[in-house]
Design a protein around this motif. Structure first.
Motif, PDB file in Angstrom:
ATOM      1  N   GLN A   1     -21.002 -75.168 -25.811  1.00 13.97           N
ATOM      2  CA  GLN A   1     -21.725 -76.678 -25.984  1.00 13.97           C
ATOM      3  C   GLN A   1     -21.417 -77.539 -25.810  1.00 13.97           C
ATOM      4  OE1 GLN A   1     -24.676 -76.784 -27.318  1.00 13.97           O
ATOM      5  NE2 GLN A   1     -24.768 -74.689 -27.203  1.00 13.97           N
ATOM      6  N   VAL A   2     -21.799 -79.163 -25.314  1.00 13.27           N
ATOM      7  CA  VAL A   2     -21.845 -80.669 -24.998  1.00 13.27           C
ATOM      8  C   VAL A   2     -22.312 -81.053 -25.387  1.00 13.27           C
ATOM      9  CG1 VAL A   2     -21.732 -81.174 -23.282  1.00 13.27           C
ATOM     10  CG2 VAL A   2     -21.122 -79.577 -22.123  1.00 13.27           C
ATOM     11  N   ARG A   3     -21.732 -81.960 -26.139  1.00 16.34           N
ATOM     12  CA  ARG A   3     -21.886 -83.702 -26.850  1.00 16.34           C
ATOM     13  C   ARG A   3     -22.098 -84.585 -25.629  1.00 16.34           C
ATOM     14  NH1 ARG A   3     -20.651 -86.318 -32.030  1.00 16.34           N
ATOM     15  NH2 ARG A   3     -22.424 -87.323 -32.751  1.00 16.34           N
ATOM     16  N   LEU A   4     -22.987 -85.411 -25.743  1.00 18.30           N
ATOM     17  CA  LEU A   4     -22.764 -86.689 -25.434  1.00 18.30           C
ATOM     18  C   LEU A   4     -23.661 -87.597 -26.648  1.00 18.30           C
ATOM     19  CD1 LEU A   4     -24.955 -85.738 -21.874  1.00 18.30           C
ATOM     20  CD2 LEU A   4     -22.582 -86.270 -22.512  1.00 18.30           C
ATOM     21  N   GLY A  26     -16.327 -81.343 -26.485  1.00 23.57           N
ATOM     22  CA  GLY A  26     -17.490 -80.032 -25.688  1.00 23.57           C
ATOM     23  C   GLY A  26     -16.726 -79.137 -25.208  1.00 23.57           C
ATOM     24  N   ASP A  27     -16.551 -78.139 -24.320  1.00 26.91           N
ATOM     25  CA  ASP A  27     -16.542 -77.380 -23.142  1.00 26.91           C
ATOM     26  C   ASP A  27     -17.625 -78.270 -22.075  1.00 26.91           C
ATOM     27  OD1 ASP A  27     -17.980 -74.881 -25.521  1.00 26.91           O
ATOM     28  OD2 ASP A  27     -16.099 -75.521 -25.173  1.00 26.91           O
ATOM     29  N   ILE A  28     -16.434 -79.381 -21.060  1.00 28.31           N
ATOM     30  CA  ILE A  28     -16.174 -79.940 -20.336  1.00 28.31           C
ATOM     31  C   ILE A  28     -15.582 -78.904 -19.276  1.00 28.31           C
ATOM     32  CG2 ILE A  28     -16.589 -82.004 -19.165  1.00 28.31           C
ATOM     33  CD1 ILE A  28     -17.869 -81.603 -21.812  1.00 28.31           C
ATOM     34  N   LEU A  29     -15.863 -79.119 -18.490  1.00 26.54           N
ATOM     35  CA  LEU A  29     -15.456 -78.293 -16.885  1.00 26.54           C
ATOM     36  C   LEU A  29     -14.332 -79.338 -16.453  1.00 26.54           C
ATOM     37  CD1 LEU A  29     -18.289 -75.865 -16.362  1.00 26.54           C
ATOM     38  CD2 LEU A  29     -16.562 -75.426 -17.901  1.00 26.54           C
ATOM     39  N   SER A  30     -13.798 -78.970 -15.831  1.00 26.51           N
ATOM     40  CA  SER A  30     -12.478 -79.554 -15.169  1.00 26.51           C
ATOM     41  C   SER A  30     -13.358 -80.538 -13.839  1.00 26.51           C
ATOM     42  CB  SER A  30     -11.081 -79.277 -14.288  1.00 26.51           C
ATOM     43  OG  SER A  30     -11.656 -78.326 -13.105  1.00 26.51           O
ATOM     44  N   LEU A  31     -14.792 -79.563 -13.168  1.00 25.85           N
ATOM     45  CA  LEU A  31     -15.451 -80.242 -11.878  1.00 25.85           C
ATOM     46  C   LEU A  31     -16.903 -80.678 -12.553  1.00 25.85           C
ATOM     47  CD1 LEU A  31     -15.982 -81.152  -9.045  1.00 25.85           C
ATOM     48  CD2 LEU A  31     -16.689 -78.336  -8.693  1.00 25.85           C
ATOM     49  N   ASN A  32     -17.621 -81.483 -12.686  1.00 22.15           N
ATOM     50  CA  ASN A  32     -18.815 -82.056 -13.389  1.00 22.15           C
ATOM     51  C   ASN A  32     -19.475 -83.253 -12.073  1.00 22.15           C
ATOM     52  OD1 ASN A  32     -17.563 -84.237 -14.775  1.00 22.15           O
ATOM     53  ND2 ASN A  32     -16.920 -82.911 -15.902  1.00 22.15           N
ATOM     54  N   PHE A  33     -20.637 -83.367 -13.205  1.00 23.68           N
ATOM     55  CA  PHE A  33     -21.184 -84.763 -12.644  1.00 23.68           C
ATOM     56  C   PHE A  33     -21.775 -85.261 -13.952  1.00 23.68           C
ATOM     57  CE2 PHE A  33     -21.935 -85.099  -7.674  1.00 23.68           C
ATOM     58  CZ  PHE A  33     -21.223 -83.753  -7.291  1.00 23.68           C
ATOM     59  N   MET A  34     -21.464 -86.702 -14.205  1.00 25.88           N
ATOM     60  CA  MET A  34     -21.752 -87.507 -15.263  1.00 25.88           C
ATOM     61  C   MET A  34     -22.485 -88.274 -14.867  1.00 25.88           C
ATOM     62  SD  MET A  34     -18.874 -87.800 -18.296  1.00 25.88           S
ATOM     63  CE  MET A  34     -19.912 -87.909 -19.558  1.00 25.88           C
ATOM     64  N   GLY A  35     -23.456 -89.159 -15.455  1.00 29.74           N
ATOM     65  CA  GLY A  35     -23.979 -89.872 -14.895  1.00 29.74           C
ATOM     66  C   GLY A  35     -25.488 -90.491 -15.849  1.00 29.74           C
ATOM     67  N   TRP A  36     -25.822 -91.189 -15.311  1.00 27.93           N
ATOM     68  CA  TRP A  36     -27.435 -92.293 -16.194  1.00 27.93           C
ATOM     69  C   TRP A  36     -28.439 -91.614 -15.739  1.00 27.93           C
ATOM     70  CZ3 TRP A  36     -26.169 -94.141 -20.492  1.00 27.93           C
ATOM     71  CH2 TRP A  36     -23.940 -94.079 -21.174  1.00 27.93           C
ATOM     72  N   TYR A  37     -29.816 -91.910 -16.125  1.00 28.56           N
ATOM     73  CA  TYR A  37     -30.963 -91.609 -16.149  1.00 28.56           C
ATOM     74  C   TYR A  37     -32.015 -92.433 -16.434  1.00 28.56           C
ATOM     75  CZ  TYR A  37     -30.078 -87.407 -13.547  1.00 28.56           C
ATOM     76  OH  TYR A  37     -29.747 -86.165 -12.170  1.00 28.56           O
ATOM     77  N   CYS A  95     -27.593 -90.522 -21.505  1.00 32.73           N
ATOM     78  CA  CYS A  95     -26.412 -89.956 -20.346  1.00 32.73           C
ATOM     79  C   CYS A  95     -26.912 -88.751 -20.309  1.00 32.73           C
ATOM     80  CB  CYS A  95     -25.600 -90.057 -21.052  1.00 32.73           C
ATOM     81  SG  CYS A  95     -23.657 -89.686 -20.737  1.00 32.73           S
ATOM     82  N   ASN A  96     -26.165 -87.945 -18.423  1.00 31.71           N
ATOM     83  CA  ASN A  96     -26.251 -86.639 -17.915  1.00 31.71           C
ATOM     84  C   ASN A  96     -25.357 -86.378 -17.884  1.00 31.71           C
ATOM     85  OD1 ASN A  96     -26.666 -85.513 -15.395  1.00 31.71           O
ATOM     86  ND2 ASN A  96     -28.162 -84.262 -17.174  1.00 31.71           N
ATOM     87  N   LEU A  97     -24.428 -84.585 -18.250  1.00 30.56           N
ATOM     88  CA  LEU A  97     -23.404 -83.888 -17.641  1.00 30.56           C
ATOM     89  C   LEU A  97     -24.450 -83.016 -16.554  1.00 30.56           C
ATOM     90  CD1 LEU A  97     -19.875 -83.874 -18.788  1.00 30.56           C
ATOM     91  CD2 LEU A  97     -21.508 -81.776 -18.306  1.00 30.56           C
ATOM     92  N   GLN A 102     -25.465 -76.466 -15.713  1.00 31.24           N
ATOM     93  CA  GLN A 102     -26.281 -77.081 -16.326  1.00 31.24           C
ATOM     94  C   GLN A 102     -26.418 -78.386 -16.552  1.00 31.24           C
ATOM     95  OE1 GLN A 102     -25.109 -73.845 -19.224  1.00 31.24           O
ATOM     96  NE2 GLN A 102     -26.885 -73.843 -20.246  1.00 31.24           N
ATOM     97  N   ASP A 103     -26.927 -78.644 -17.184  1.00 32.64           N
ATOM     98  CA  ASP A 103     -27.701 -80.298 -17.724  1.00 32.64           C
ATOM     99  C   ASP A 103     -27.917 -79.927 -18.962  1.00 32.64           C
ATOM    100  OD1 ASP A 103     -29.471 -80.500 -14.765  1.00 32.64           O
ATOM    101  OD2 ASP A 103     -28.615 -81.620 -14.904  1.00 32.64           O
ATOM    102  N   TYR A 104     -26.983 -81.478 -19.355  1.00 37.05           N
ATOM    103  CA  TYR A 104     -27.119 -81.691 -20.766  1.00 37.05           C
ATOM    104  C   TYR A 104     -27.438 -83.540 -20.662  1.00 37.05           C
ATOM    105  CZ  TYR A 104     -23.826 -77.714 -21.046  1.00 37.05           C
ATOM    106  OH  TYR A 104     -23.508 -76.188 -20.463  1.00 37.05           O
ATOM    107  N   TYR A 105     -28.396 -83.922 -21.620  1.00 37.43           N
ATOM    108  CA  TYR A 105     -28.015 -85.246 -21.594  1.00 37.43           C
ATOM    109  C   TYR A 105     -28.087 -85.730 -23.373  1.00 37.43           C
ATOM    110  CZ  TYR A 105     -31.396 -84.317 -17.788  1.00 37.43           C
ATOM    111  OH  TYR A 105     -31.703 -84.442 -16.376  1.00 37.43           O
TER     112      TYR A 105
END
Length: 115
Positions: A1-4, A26-37, A95-97, A102-105
């Protein structure tokens, strides 16, 4: 799970500045994109800015030169510095990861720019 968890929204006059922050846990991988919508009333959600773990950034054309995204990899935190704000920037900012397609907000933070 991921929490933002986001912070930093608020009310500002046109021409003012704000800084948004978002920390992922949470379960954050070493390669990801984070950003703002963002999503304004009656409009679709749109990408504002993204940053990869490798340093690549991308911006919505209308915010280029005014907004700057940065990230602190050690803290899994991203920031959005917003300068020269306009009433058209008024929206809920999320916030987005994105990782492994998979997308998390986050829950969103309101930014209101008065004219």
């Amino acid at each position: 799970q991921v929490r933002l968890v986001e912070s930093g929204g608020g009310l500002v006059q046109a021409g003012g500045s704000l800084r948004l922050s978002c920390t992922a846990s949470g379960d954050i991988l070493s390669l990801n994109f984070m950003g703002w919508y963002r999503q304004a009333p009656g409009k679709q959600r749109e990408m504002v800015a993204t940053a990869s773990t490798r340093g690549a950034t991308n911006y919505l054309s209308s915010v280029k030169g005014r907004f700057t995204i940065s990230r602190d990899g050690a803290k899994n935190t991203i920031y959005l510095r917003m300068n020269s704000l306009r009433p058209a920037d008024t929206a809920v900012y999320y916030c987005n990861l994105r990782q492994e397609y998979q997308d998390y907000y986050g829950q969103g933070t309101q930014v209101t720019v008065s004219s």
